[in-house]
Design an enzyme around this catalytic site. Sequence first.
Site, PDB file in Angstrom:
ATOM      1  CE  LYS A  14     -27.444 -67.869  10.940  1.00  0.00           C
ATOM      2  NZ  LYS A  14     -26.719 -66.582  11.055  1.00  0.00           N
TER       3      LYS A  14
ATOM      4  CB  ALA B 144     -21.511 -67.499  14.484  1.00  0.00           C
ATOM      5  CG  ASP B 145     -27.856 -65.213  14.339  1.00  0.00           C
ATOM      6  OD1 ASP B 145     -28.002 -65.286  13.102  1.00  0.00           O
ATOM      7  OD2 ASP B 145     -28.467 -64.388  15.042  1.00  0.00           O
ATOM      8  CB  SER B 146     -24.444 -61.249  16.440  1.00  0.00           C
ATOM      9  OG  SER B 146     -23.212 -61.930  16.465  1.00  0.00           O
TER      10      SER B 146
ATOM     11  N   GLY C  54     -24.075 -66.099  19.543  1.00  0.00           N
ATOM     12  CA  GLY C  54     -24.138 -67.534  19.746  1.00  0.00           C
ATOM     13  C   GLY C  54     -23.159 -68.226  18.822  1.00  0.00           C
TER      14      GLY C  54
END
Length: 202
Positions: free
Chosen positions: A55, A71-73, A108
């Site tokens: 991203k 960001a990613d979850s 992340g």
Amino acid sequence: MSSDRKLVLASASPARLSLLRQAGLAPEVVVSQVDESTVRAPRVAEQVALLAAAKATAVAKRETDALVIGADSLLEFHGRPLGKPADAAEARDRWRRMAGRSGILHTGQALFDVRDGAVVSRDIAVASTVVYFATPTPQEIEAYLATGEPLAVAGAFTLDGLGAPFVRRVEGDPAAVVGLSLTVLRTQLAKRGLSITDLWRR
């Protein structure tokens, strides 16, 4: 010392934007359009790191001078990654399995420093938090599903919304469960010689 560096959030998540604003920051939102289904890794923590980096990479290409946050979850439950459920039936099944148990919410975070159109540094980190779920009644689950909230978030729950009463406790950074670890961001900025206070809105 203040900084006039532009801050860009490469995420469409309202929760992440809210966290940054509550911390005194005013990021511009640029959605990455990354196809998350194409990103895979052997471990869930590695997968969120790759997604965050993807991203940030996509958005950094559009910037000339900026600090870009990707960001990613994902929720790791019994070793499997759980993102947003496809529909209410999947969310219902998840809650029936998660009730009274625990999972690990991995977030992340990638901070890319873009100067003169080039990425001069990349910092990628993962914040992992253990989430202990309560045991909602079938009626509570149905009421929660009816709100639509669990369909829009990784793991089908929130800590900052209607799902909060169904989380008993967390071990780790609560903000990371919401979507972004401010502690990690502070550390990432410090590596670039910046204090998070430098980016506070003036």
